[in-house]
Design a protein around this motif. Structure first.
Motif, PDB file in Angstrom:
ATOM      1  N   VAL A 160       0.849  -1.186   0.000  1.00  0.00           N
ATOM      2  CA  VAL A 160       0.000   0.000   0.000  1.00  0.00           C
ATOM      3  C   VAL A 160       0.885   1.237   0.000  1.00  0.00           C
ATOM      4  N   ASP A 161       0.630   2.142  -0.951  1.00  0.00           N
ATOM      5  CA  ASP A 161       1.367   3.406  -1.049  1.00  0.00           C
ATOM      6  C   ASP A 161       0.348   4.527  -1.133  1.00  0.00           C
ATOM      7  N   GLY A 162      -0.046   5.036   0.015  1.00  0.00           N
ATOM      8  CA  GLY A 162      -1.092   6.059   0.039  1.00  0.00           C
ATOM      9  C   GLY A 162      -2.440   5.451  -0.295  1.00  0.00           C
ATOM     10  N   ASP A 163      -3.038   5.858  -1.432  1.00  0.00           N
ATOM     11  CA  ASP A 163      -4.355   5.362  -1.846  1.00  0.00           C
ATOM     12  C   ASP A 163      -4.254   4.302  -2.921  1.00  0.00           C
ATOM     13  N   VAL A 164      -3.054   3.852  -3.256  1.00  0.00           N
ATOM     14  CA  VAL A 164      -2.902   2.895  -4.346  1.00  0.00           C
ATOM     15  C   VAL A 164      -2.073   1.705  -3.876  1.00  0.00           C
ATOM     16  N   PRO A 223      -4.278 -10.833   2.025  1.00  0.00           N
ATOM     17  CA  PRO A 223      -3.840  -9.550   2.597  1.00  0.00           C
ATOM     18  C   PRO A 223      -2.639  -9.741   3.523  1.00  0.00           C
ATOM     19  N   ILE A 224      -1.780  -8.733   3.569  1.00  0.00           N
ATOM     20  CA  ILE A 224      -0.630  -8.704   4.487  1.00  0.00           C
ATOM     21  C   ILE A 224      -0.952  -7.710   5.607  1.00  0.00           C
ATOM     22  N   PHE A 225      -0.915  -8.195   6.846  1.00  0.00           N
ATOM     23  CA  PHE A 225      -1.278  -7.374   8.003  1.00  0.00           C
ATOM     24  C   PHE A 225      -0.014  -6.872   8.705  1.00  0.00           C
ATOM     25  N   GLY A 226      -0.053  -5.588   9.062  1.00  0.00           N
ATOM     26  CA  GLY A 226       1.034  -5.008   9.844  1.00  0.00           C
ATOM     27  C   GLY A 226       0.613  -4.799  11.282  1.00  0.00           C
ATOM     28  N   ARG A 227       1.282  -3.858  11.960  1.00  0.00           N
ATOM     29  CA  ARG A 227       0.913  -3.539  13.334  1.00  0.00           C
ATOM     30  C   ARG A 227      -0.460  -2.899  13.380  1.00  0.00           C
ATOM     31  N   ASN A 228      -1.091  -3.023  14.552  1.00  0.00           N
ATOM     32  CA  ASN A 228      -2.446  -2.488  14.755  1.00  0.00           C
ATOM     33  C   ASN A 228      -3.442  -3.141  13.803  1.00  0.00           C
ATOM     34  N   ASP A 229      -3.074  -4.340  13.277  1.00  0.00           N
ATOM     35  CA  ASP A 229      -3.978  -5.118  12.441  1.00  0.00           C
ATOM     36  C   ASP A 229      -4.416  -4.356  11.195  1.00  0.00           C
ATOM     37  N   THR A 230      -3.544  -3.525  10.631  1.00  0.00           N
ATOM     38  CA  THR A 230      -3.856  -2.792   9.407  1.00  0.00           C
ATOM     39  C   THR A 230      -3.278  -3.536   8.207  1.00  0.00           C
ATOM     40  N   VAL A 231      -3.973  -3.441   7.053  1.00  0.00           N
ATOM     41  CA  VAL A 231      -3.514  -4.082   5.824  1.00  0.00           C
ATOM     42  C   VAL A 231      -2.474  -3.180   5.172  1.00  0.00           C
ATOM     43  N   ILE A 232      -1.259  -3.714   4.988  1.00  0.00           N
ATOM     44  CA  ILE A 232      -0.183  -2.917   4.389  1.00  0.00           C
ATOM     45  C   ILE A 232       0.141  -3.390   2.973  1.00  0.00           C
ATOM     46  N   GLY A 233      -0.494  -4.456   2.502  1.00  0.00           N
ATOM     47  CA  GLY A 233      -0.247  -4.935   1.156  1.00  0.00           C
ATOM     48  C   GLY A 233      -0.936  -6.256   0.916  1.00  0.00           C
ATOM     49  N   ILE A 234      -0.708  -6.852  -0.264  1.00  0.00           N
ATOM     50  CA  ILE A 234      -1.252  -8.164  -0.572  1.00  0.00           C
ATOM     51  C   ILE A 234      -0.173  -8.956  -1.284  1.00  0.00           C
ATOM     52  N   PHE A 247       1.186 -17.267   5.749  1.00  0.00           N
ATOM     53  CA  PHE A 247       2.480 -16.670   5.421  1.00  0.00           C
ATOM     54  C   PHE A 247       2.380 -15.140   5.365  1.00  0.00           C
ATOM     55  N   ALA A 248       1.293 -14.632   4.732  1.00  0.00           N
ATOM     56  CA  ALA A 248       1.126 -13.184   4.625  1.00  0.00           C
ATOM     57  C   ALA A 248       0.983 -12.538   6.002  1.00  0.00           C
ATOM     58  N   SER A 249       0.290 -13.198   6.930  1.00  0.00           N
ATOM     59  CA  SER A 249       0.128 -12.652   8.283  1.00  0.00           C
ATOM     60  C   SER A 249       1.470 -12.570   9.000  1.00  0.00           C
ATOM     61  N   MET A 250       2.334 -13.551   8.721  1.00  0.00           N
ATOM     62  CA  MET A 250       3.636 -13.570   9.398  1.00  0.00           C
ATOM     63  C   MET A 250       4.590 -12.539   8.824  1.00  0.00           C
ATOM     64  N   VAL A 251       4.564 -12.346   7.465  1.00  0.00           N
ATOM     65  CA  VAL A 251       5.559 -11.514   6.830  1.00  0.00           C
ATOM     66  C   VAL A 251       5.289 -10.021   7.024  1.00  0.00           C
ATOM     67  N   GLU A 293       7.398  -4.296   8.129  1.00  0.00           N
ATOM     68  CA  GLU A 293       7.385  -3.047   8.899  1.00  0.00           C
ATOM     69  C   GLU A 293       8.650  -2.895   9.730  1.00  0.00           C
ATOM     70  N   ASN A 294       9.162  -4.005  10.296  1.00  0.00           N
ATOM     71  CA  ASN A 294      10.384  -3.920  11.102  1.00  0.00           C
ATOM     72  C   ASN A 294      11.570  -3.468  10.252  1.00  0.00           C
ATOM     73  N   VAL A 295      11.688  -4.015   9.030  1.00  0.00           N
ATOM     74  CA  VAL A 295      12.802  -3.613   8.169  1.00  0.00           C
ATOM     75  C   VAL A 295      12.643  -2.164   7.731  1.00  0.00           C
ATOM     76  N   GLN A 296      11.368  -1.743   7.476  1.00  0.00           N
ATOM     77  CA  GLN A 296      11.141  -0.340   7.148  1.00  0.00           C
ATOM     78  C   GLN A 296      11.586   0.558   8.297  1.00  0.00           C
ATOM     79  N   LEU A 297      11.174   0.196   9.503  1.00  0.00           N
ATOM     80  CA  LEU A 297      11.556   1.000  10.670  1.00  0.00           C
ATOM     81  C   LEU A 297      13.060   0.986  10.873  1.00  0.00           C
ATOM     82  N   TYR A 298      13.696  -0.170  10.667  1.00  0.00           N
ATOM     83  CA  TYR A 298      15.144  -0.269  10.865  1.00  0.00           C
ATOM     84  C   TYR A 298      15.884   0.641   9.891  1.00  0.00           C
ATOM     85  N   ASN A 299      15.497   0.603   8.606  1.00  0.00           N
ATOM     86  CA  ASN A 299      16.167   1.437   7.610  1.00  0.00           C
ATOM     87  C   ASN A 299      15.935   2.920   7.879  1.00  0.00           C
TER      88      ASN A 299
END
Length: 875
Positions: free
Chosen positions: A474-478, A552-563, A586-590, A595-601
């Protein structure tokens, strides 16, 4: 009918009927049980009632005794305060008296001392009549007296005490416990036990300090109570043959106990037992509660005996009274009653045991006959259960009839069938979990953002058997396709797919299948994408997939960050629900990994940016600090030249005898000279501080005679004490080892400390002393130092400000000192002491005085007195 007879239910019914036949035995059993319960209840309730009654009685006796002592001590305290009030009235009036009774003047009365302190002697003689009256009216009081700070003058209600004091060594009331504690507290106090100098017995004192209208301390009025009087009263307390009573003070010290004796000298502190340090934990608990002014009853075990302790506070003196009585004296009646009941029940118990044994034999025989009819079939069932427990799920039991055991055999065979299918399912799930765990560990080791995006679709294909996989984020609205894996050899096709997918990114709020996955938060399987109305035609044309799944790929706070999308393009098999569940797991785990790698970078970028900013700020701060120090050193040096000229010319004018100045002119020139010297002193302090901070101060370390330097500095500061009631004492030992120091800076240290003491000492004594001591340095080695102390009797320093006085520009008593200052003297002194390998500290009591102490290392025998290049230290 035969089925009913052969059922286990009928056989159990027959067994229960056989057990119910002897109702008389059951009734007897219930009666005996009731008797047993009644006996236990009687014993327990009787014991509890006696204990409650005894503890309540103990608590009441302790409270009554505490109230009795409280009332008695209040009376003594009121008498002391009344005498103190009368003494203050007489002090203000200062009338004459014809009373010629004997008084004591410390350290021993002589005619010369009586003449020197005649006003004090006259004053205390006026108080003797009221002391006699008060002591005569209170049988608890042994003696009453008043003592003065000036001269150590003391008068007693009975002048015969002075004859006893004459047999002792020099007696000074000002060092006795009752005097020092009252002076320190500033109010009425009850002292800890001490040995009375007059009687040689243990005593406690109620003492009150006296202050005049200006708040100046005059002396102490006190009444003595001999503790053997209270001991005799405690011995009369009814606590049984083995009980006893005692008193403790607010510190946990035993004040009175029946076996307490006066051991020691009258001029030595009396050491009594402190119950807060008792080895018995129960006794320490009671002592803590007594010190906390609580009342109650506590069960303790001491010397193998359990006892009750009742305690209550004595408010007036801050003491507590405790009564101790053994628990056996309370529990003995209840225990005797329980023993009689137990003896009566034991006879009934023997009769019941014989009857029960007979019943057990009959029941055993009946149970054996009934069990033989179905134990064989149960054995077959047991063997089948053992086989299943050993892992043989193919085990099946033969039919065993239509009764409950037969139904149990059928249920067993059904259970083994179900277990076989469930175990197969569990093994498959375990394999999937192992795969997920391995994938998770592999992803956790990746910290590079591009590498992670490239790895995720590859792992979907390699570990879960899919042919192709695409990752969207997910990148903004797209949704943007960020990576894809189209199997080895098809990398160009994967790049082409990413270009087509991102040419017209899918909107999250649009009508595509991907948008449905984000909104529904569920995995979706598309079986015929060519005809599906919500599939993007351009992407379908480039992928040419016949069936695929998107999760769907879930991040923190149970939000969808991608598929993530996957298919079986090469194998041409359709996607099953099981594949969708596996991909969703697998998507739930990844998601968290992404997000962790995004935060780390992002954190690495911010840390690098912040580190660079802090480095630049540090360089600017260091440059500003160096410029400030250089400026202070330069401006201080420039100011000293005109000031030295002013001081020199004013000195010439004052010393000119050919053209003397008029009184007005001389006063003005003296003011110019004095203020010029003071300003030069302030500038020198600023210059020293600037040199130290800039690192330009050189120390020429060598072996220095501390006694010689101290004598020179004391001679120099003597001029500052002219026409002042302050005495400067040089109390250094005759033999003192040399120290390693810079002699000029050592003079500056001593001069600063003595000047500081003179500023804040209106009257009294300033003493310079020294001693040799051993200390462990930072390297853990034992080193010898000389500790030099400068003590004064000045205004002192509050405890909470003693850590601040060595700071720069700090003036604790700036408005109370005779001279102003910059607040740099002690700061420079601390830096100079530490630069020469020592340390400095202060001990002070407001209103009493202060002691500044600094240490310097002792010079070794091989240390030369002439400093060379190796002994020069640069700050």
């Amino acid at each position: 009918m035969n089925a009913i007879r052969s059922s286990i239910q009928l056989k159990i019914l027959l067994l229960l009927l056989g057990l119910a036949l002897p109702p008389l035995i059951v009734v007897g059993w219930l009666g005996l049980s009731s008797l047993h319960i009644a006996r236990e209840t009687a014993v327990n309730e009787g014991t509890d009632a006696l204990r409650q009654q005894a503890t309540a009685s103990l608590q009441q006796r302790a409270t009554d005794k505490a109230q009795f002592y409280d009332a008695a001590l209040i009376g003594v305290q009121q008498q002391v305060e009344a005498v103190a009030g009368y003494a203050l009235e007489r002090y203000e009036s200062s009338g004459a008296t014809n009373n010629r009774e004997r008084v004591w003047v410390a350290p021993r009365p002589t005619d010369e001392l009586l003449r020197r302190y005649a006003p004090q002697v006259t004053y205390v003689r006026q108080i003797i009549p009221i002391l006699r009256t008060m002591v005569a009216n209170n049988p608890l009081v042994n003696i009453g007296y008043i003592a003065l700070e000036e001269g150590g003058v003391i008068a007693f209600d009975d002048e015969a005490v002075i004859d006893q004091l004459l047999t002792l060594e020099a007696f000074d009331p000002r060092v006795r416990p009752w005097y020092t504690e009252a002076r320190a507290a500033g109010t009425t106090v009850w002292t800890a036990p001490y040995i009375d100098a007059n009687t040689g017995l243990l005593a406690t004192t109620c003492a009150r300090p006296l202050y005049d209208r200006q708040g100046q301390f005059i002396g102490v009025v006190a009444f003595d109570l001999l503790l053997n009087t209270i001991q005799q009263d405690l011995l009369t307390v009814d606590v049984g043959s083995n009980g006893y009573a005692f008193l403790v003070n607010a510190n946990g010290d035993v004040v009175v106990r029946p076996d307490m004796q006066a051991v020691g000298r009258w001029d030595q502190p009396y050491r009594t037992e402190n119950l807060l340090n008792a080895a018995n934990a129960d006794l320490r608990t009671v002592a803590e509660r007594m010190v906390a002014r609580q009342s109650g009853v506590q069960l303790i075990q001491e010397q193998g005996q359990v006892s009750y302790v009742a305690y209550a506070p004595i408010t007036t003196a801050g003491w507590s009274v405790a009564l101790v009585i053994p628990a056996d004296e309370i529990d003995e009646p209840a225990i005797a009653t329980g023993a009689r009941l137990s003896e009566s029940q034991s006879r009934l118990w023997n009769q019941l045991v014989a009857t029960l044994l007979l019943i057990i034999m009959l029941i055993s025989l009946l149970g054996l006959l009934l069990s033989l009819s179905f134990t064989n079939r149960i054995s077959v069932l047991r063997e089948g259960v053992r086989a299943v427990a050993a892992g043989d799920l193919s085990q099946r039991l033969p039919p065993a009839g239509n009764d409950e055991i037969g139904q149990l055999v059928a249920a067993f065979n059904q259970m083994t069938d179900t277990l076989q299918s469930k175990i197969a399912e569990l093994e498959e799930n375990a394999r999937q979990l192992a795969t997920l765990n391995a994938v998770s560990n592999e992803l956790k080791s990746i910290l590079s953002w591009p590498v992670l995006l490239e790895t995720i679709p590859k792992l979907v294909c390699e570990r879960f058997g899919f042919d192709r996989a695409v990752l969207y984020l997910v990148d903004g609205d797209v949704l943007r396709a960020v990576s894809a894996s189209f199997s080895p050899g098809n990398e160009w096709q994967a790049q082409q797919f990413l270009a087509v997918a991102n040419a017209n990114p899918l909107r999250i709020d649009g009508g595509s299948v991907e948008a449905d996955v984000v909104r529904s938060r569920k995995a979706i399987i598309i079986d015929n994408p060519w005809e599906h109305p919500r599939v993007d035609k351009a992407k379908q044309a480039i992928s040419a997939s016949r069936s695929y799944v998107q999760a769907p790929i879930f991040g923190r706070n149970d939000t969808v960050i991608g598929i993530i999308s996957a298919d079986y393009k090469l194998s041409q098999r359709p996607v099953q629900a099981r594949d969708a569940a596996q991909l969703l797991t697998f998507a739930s785990m990844v998601g968290l990994t992404i997000e962790n790698v995004q935060l780390y970078n992002e954190l690495e970028r911010q840390v690098a940016q912040r580190t660079e900013e802090l480095r630049a700020a540090l360089e600017r701060a260091q440059l500003a600090d160096r410029r400030k120090s250089d400026f202070l050193a330069s401006i201080s040096h420039e100011l000293r030249t005109p000031l030295n000229a002013i001081i020199g010319f004013s000195t010439v004018l004052l010393d000119d005898t050919e053209q003397p100045l008029t009184p007005t002119q001389r006063e003005d020139v003296q003011s110019i000279n004095r203020n010029g010297r003071f300003l030069l002193h302030l500038i020198n302090e600023l210059l020293d501080l600037a040199r130290i901070e800039a690192g330009h101060l050189n120390l020429e370390l060598g072996s220095v005679d501390l006694c010689q330097v101290t004598a020179e500095v004391c001679d120099t500061v003597q001029t500052l004490l002219r026409n002042r009631p302050v005495t400067l004492r040089n109390a250094l030992p005759m033999v003192l080892p040399d120290v390693v120091a810079d002699s000029d800076r050592l003079r500056q240290i001593l001069f600063n400390l003595l000047s500081n003491a003179i500023k804040f000492t209106e009257r009294g004594t300033i003493t310079v002393s020294a001693q040799v001591l051993d200390e462990v340095n930072e390297d853990g080695k034992l080193c010898r130092y000389v500790a030099v102390s400068v003590s004064d009797t000045g205004i002192g320093i509050p405890h909470e400000r003693q850590q601040d006085i060595f700071g720069e520009f700090v003036q604790i008593h700036g408005r109370r000192s005779r001279l102003g200052g910059t607040g740099l003297g002690l700061a420079i002194t601390r830096k100079l002491v530490e630069a020469q390998g020592g340390r400095i500290w202060v001990d002070s009591i407001p209103g009493i005085g202060s002691t500044f102490t600094f240490t310097l290392p002792v010079a070794q025998p091989a240390f030369t007195t002439e400093p060379d290049e190796a002994n020069v230290t640069t700050l």
